[in-house]
Scaffold this motif. Structure first.
Motif, PDB file in Angstrom:
ATOM      1  N   LYS A 272       0.805  -1.435   0.001  1.00  0.00           N
ATOM      2  CA  LYS A 272      -0.163  -0.046   0.145  1.00  0.00           C
ATOM      3  C   LYS A 272       0.546   1.242   0.148  1.00  0.00           C
ATOM      4  N   ALA A 273       2.155   1.178   0.858  1.00  0.00           N
ATOM      5  CA  ALA A 273       2.848   2.368   1.004  1.00  0.00           C
ATOM      6  C   ALA A 273       3.551   2.728  -0.421  1.00  0.00           C
ATOM      7  N   LYS A 274       4.010   1.407  -1.281  1.00  0.00           N
ATOM      8  CA  LYS A 274       4.589   1.626  -2.614  1.00  0.00           C
ATOM      9  C   LYS A 274       5.749   2.337  -2.463  1.00  0.00           C
ATOM     10  N   PRO A 275       6.708   2.259  -1.411  1.00  0.00           N
ATOM     11  CA  PRO A 275       8.124   2.868  -1.486  1.00  0.00           C
ATOM     12  C   PRO A 275       8.951   2.539  -2.546  1.00  0.00           C
ATOM     13  N   PHE A 276       9.316   3.777  -3.424  1.00  0.00           N
ATOM     14  CA  PHE A 276       9.832   3.191  -4.768  1.00  0.00           C
ATOM     15  C   PHE A 276      11.229   2.842  -4.391  1.00  0.00           C
ATOM     16  N   ASN A 277      11.937   3.208  -3.224  1.00  0.00           N
ATOM     17  CA  ASN A 277      13.455   3.111  -3.294  1.00  0.00           C
ATOM     18  C   ASN A 277      13.365   1.810  -2.325  1.00  0.00           C
ATOM     19  N   LEU A 278      12.544   1.270  -1.836  1.00  0.00           N
ATOM     20  CA  LEU A 278      12.626  -0.318  -1.106  1.00  0.00           C
ATOM     21  C   LEU A 278      12.820  -1.646  -2.162  1.00  0.00           C
ATOM     22  N   ILE A 279      13.994  -2.240  -1.995  1.00  0.00           N
ATOM     23  CA  ILE A 279      13.983  -3.641  -2.604  1.00  0.00           C
ATOM     24  C   ILE A 279      13.898  -4.605  -1.607  1.00  0.00           C
ATOM     25  N   HIS A 280      12.931  -5.491  -1.853  1.00  0.00           N
ATOM     26  CA  HIS A 280      12.734  -6.456  -0.875  1.00  0.00           C
ATOM     27  C   HIS A 280      13.119  -7.879  -1.306  1.00  0.00           C
ATOM     28  N   VAL A 281      14.247  -8.464  -0.681  1.00  0.00           N
ATOM     29  CA  VAL A 281      14.887  -9.658  -1.304  1.00  0.00           C
ATOM     30  C   VAL A 281      14.586 -10.608  -0.343  1.00  0.00           C
ATOM     31  N   LEU A 282      13.895 -11.677  -0.675  1.00  0.00           N
ATOM     32  CA  LEU A 282      13.687 -12.934   0.274  1.00  0.00           C
ATOM     33  C   LEU A 282      14.531 -14.211  -0.203  1.00  0.00           C
ATOM     34  N   LEU A 283      15.223 -14.594   0.845  1.00  0.00           N
ATOM     35  CA  LEU A 283      16.216 -15.550   0.631  1.00  0.00           C
ATOM     36  C   LEU A 283      15.548 -16.730   1.278  1.00  0.00           C
ATOM     37  N   ASN A 284      14.780 -17.665   0.253  1.00  0.00           N
ATOM     38  CA  ASN A 284      14.189 -18.624   0.716  1.00  0.00           C
ATOM     39  C   ASN A 284      14.680 -20.179   0.301  1.00  0.00           C
ATOM     40  N   ASN A 285      15.120 -20.749   1.472  1.00  0.00           N
ATOM     41  CA  ASN A 285      15.555 -22.225   1.363  1.00  0.00           C
ATOM     42  C   ASN A 285      14.616 -23.182   2.225  1.00  0.00           C
ATOM     43  N   GLU A 286      13.301 -22.620   2.355  1.00  0.00           N
ATOM     44  CA  GLU A 286      12.129 -23.320   2.650  1.00  0.00           C
ATOM     45  C   GLU A 286      12.504 -24.074   4.241  1.00  0.00           C
ATOM     46  N   ALA A 287      13.123 -23.455   5.079  1.00  0.00           N
ATOM     47  CA  ALA A 287      13.599 -23.975   6.352  1.00  0.00           C
ATOM     48  C   ALA A 287      13.886 -22.992   7.341  1.00  0.00           C
ATOM     49  N   HIS A 288      13.687 -23.381   8.635  1.00  0.00           N
ATOM     50  CA  HIS A 288      14.150 -22.532   9.689  1.00  0.00           C
ATOM     51  C   HIS A 288      15.624 -22.983   9.808  1.00  0.00           C
ATOM     52  N   GLU A 289      16.456 -22.523   8.895  1.00  0.00           N
ATOM     53  CA  GLU A 289      17.932 -23.219   8.928  1.00  0.00           C
ATOM     54  C   GLU A 289      18.785 -22.529  10.265  1.00  0.00           C
ATOM     55  N   SER A 290      18.498 -21.277  10.621  1.00  0.00           N
ATOM     56  CA  SER A 290      19.536 -20.894  11.649  1.00  0.00           C
ATOM     57  C   SER A 290      19.318 -21.705  13.074  1.00  0.00           C
ATOM     58  N   VAL A 291      17.903 -22.407  13.217  1.00  0.00           N
ATOM     59  CA  VAL A 291      17.744 -23.384  14.455  1.00  0.00           C
ATOM     60  C   VAL A 291      17.785 -24.756  14.268  1.00  0.00           C
ATOM     61  N   GLY A 292      18.267 -25.119  13.060  1.00  0.00           N
ATOM     62  CA  GLY A 292      18.512 -26.386  12.797  1.00  0.00           C
ATOM     63  C   GLY A 292      18.207 -27.114  11.485  1.00  0.00           C
ATOM     64  N   GLY A 293      17.544 -26.218  10.668  1.00  0.00           N
ATOM     65  CA  GLY A 293      17.289 -26.697   9.310  1.00  0.00           C
ATOM     66  C   GLY A 293      15.690 -27.208   9.037  1.00  0.00           C
ATOM     67  N   MET A 294      14.881 -27.385  10.146  1.00  0.00           N
ATOM     68  CA  MET A 294      13.566 -27.987  10.109  1.00  0.00           C
ATOM     69  C   MET A 294      12.906 -27.480   9.079  1.00  0.00           C
ATOM     70  N   PRO A 295      12.126 -28.034   8.198  1.00  0.00           N
ATOM     71  CA  PRO A 295      11.231 -27.540   7.080  1.00  0.00           C
ATOM     72  C   PRO A 295       9.907 -26.774   7.619  1.00  0.00           C
ATOM     73  N   ASN A 296       9.494 -25.801   6.763  1.00  0.00           N
ATOM     74  CA  ASN A 296       8.464 -24.807   7.226  1.00  0.00           C
ATOM     75  C   ASN A 296       7.661 -25.053   6.151  1.00  0.00           C
ATOM     76  N   ALA A 297       6.485 -24.083   5.948  1.00  0.00           N
ATOM     77  CA  ALA A 297       5.561 -24.144   4.869  1.00  0.00           C
ATOM     78  C   ALA A 297       5.907 -23.476   3.683  1.00  0.00           C
ATOM     79  N   SER A 298       7.149 -22.999   3.571  1.00  0.00           N
ATOM     80  CA  SER A 298       7.545 -22.212   2.627  1.00  0.00           C
ATOM     81  C   SER A 298       7.477 -22.842   0.760  1.00  0.00           C
ATOM     82  N   ASN A 299       7.488 -24.382   1.179  1.00  0.00           N
ATOM     83  CA  ASN A 299       7.770 -24.859  -0.165  1.00  0.00           C
ATOM     84  C   ASN A 299       6.275 -25.040  -0.928  1.00  0.00           C
TER      85      ASN A 299
END
Length: 374
Positions: A272-299
């Motif tokens: 809604k805000a549409k900030p022209f200067n914001l780039i949103h980069v999603l690094l998606n490995n489909e898991a909670h890797e930082s706490v052990g790599g357990m899969p989540n619903a991202s796939n």
């Protein structure tokens, strides 16, 4: 304690449905749920959602569910605990299994220190009886505690096992992988190379650690990077706040799929805000890797499509270096499919969160404040 003994005691107490958000201290527990009890287990998007899901299970099955989380997630769960499951409202009993990060006297990362200090007090304030368990706790100890808890459950009250580091023995055999080849660290290298003069906001966990290490390796300053070490799921809103008030600077949010799942509603606000200067980069490995790599619903989610329907000007999903480089010059939302791995020798920031904040804030004060209309 063997995780099989702990689960067996829960089953004996007729507790056989599990939901929650993974925690590194609970990794053997989460691994067992993901591999052995997957038909009676759902990884939730956030801890509050897990409490609500557990409430629905109790209403339909009439049994006590188990909700697991890191103690940092108690904040996310507080509202449904207070206004849904409390004995003063619906009286829905839940057994919590809570990893005790930041336990007083035990070294941990700075974002866990205060949470660790108030964990037992906070659970008590929420009306949840606690029992602290550690590596010396026996199955018989758990059995006796559950017998006490059952009396509370019958009154619509909830209780928690607070789990110290090293409580559950791990067999170390569960290794999670995916089918993607581009490493997350390499993806961050490409993004930071492309946006050399941008302000960066990075999300909780290994993404911030990798950004920090990349700067160190290149001999670059960290002054333009805000490393969000806690408050998982909120880095994109921090980035939005920056983008709206510093429209003369490019702002890049390095986000994670587990974090985005926690608070996906941020997409709608950013769209809604549409900030022209914001780039949103999603690094998606489909898991909670930082706490052990357990899969989540991202796939099962196409995040770039969610971004588009929420109002982002442009969005795309990429899977290799060339696709990522091409997308950075033309898209406001870039979903990067990443491999599920990180370096074994990945370090941590040397500066404290306050030092990071002070340096970043000093940089901000050197720039003019220009508030964009919402």
């Amino acid at each position: 304690m063997k995780i099989t003994d702990f689960i067996a005691e829960l089953h004996t107490a007729n507790i056989d449905f599990f939901t929650g958000v993974p925690d590194s201290l609970l990794k053997p527990f989460c691994d067992y749920l993901n591999t052995t009890l997957k038909d009676s287990h759902i990884t939730a998007q956030n801890e509050g959602g897990a409490v609500a899901l557990a409430a629905g299970y109790h209403l339909s099955a009439g049994k006590v569910p188990c909700v697991y989380m890191q103690n940092s997630g108690v904040g996310n769960a507080a509202n449904p605990i207070i206004s849904l499951t409390s004995p003063d409202v619906y009286g829905i009993p839940i057994l919590y299994v809570v990893g005790w990060r930041g336990e007083p006297g035990v070294h941990d990362e700075p974002q866990h220190v205060f949470q660790g200090k108030i964990t037992l007090e906070l659970l008590h304030l929420l009306g949840i009886e606690t029992s602290v368990i550690d590596k010396n706790t026996s199955a018989e100890d758990v059995r006796r505690t559950l017998a006490l808890f059952r009396g509370m459950f019958s009154q619509g009250k909830s209780a928690a096992f607070v789990v110290r580091n090293g409580t559950f023995a791990s067999d170390g055999k569960t290794i999670y992988t995916n089918d993607y080849s581009l490493s997350r660290e390499r993806a961050i290298e490409i993004v930071t190379e492309y946006f050399k003069d941008a302000l960066f906001v990075s999300t909780t966990g290994k993404i911030s650690r990798e950004l920090y290490e990349i700067r160190e390796r290149r001999g670059e300053s960290h002054v333009s990077d805000f490393l969000t070490v806690g408050s998982m799921g909120h880095s994109s809103m921090i980035a939005l706040g920056l983008a709206l008030n510093k429209p003369d600077r490019q702002v890049v949010c390095l986000d994670g799929d587990g974090a985005v799942l926690m608070h996906t509603g941020a997409f709608a606000v950013i769209g809604k805000a549409k900030p022209f200067n914001l780039i949103h980069v999603l690094l998606n490995n489909e898991a909670h890797e930082s706490v052990g790599g357990m899969p989540n619903a991202s796939n099962s989610v196409k995040f770039y499509k969610i971004a588009l329907v929420c109002g982002y000007e442009s969005g795309v999903v990429v899977g290799d270096e060339s696709e990522l480089t091409n997308a950075l010059g033309s898209c406001h939302f870039v979903e990067v499919k990443c491999a599920l791995n990180s370096r074994d020798d990945l370090g941590r920031p040397k500066e404290s969160p306050k030092d990071n904040k002070t340096a970043f804030e000093n940089l901000m004060r050197q720039m003019p404040l220009m508030v964009m209309p919402y």
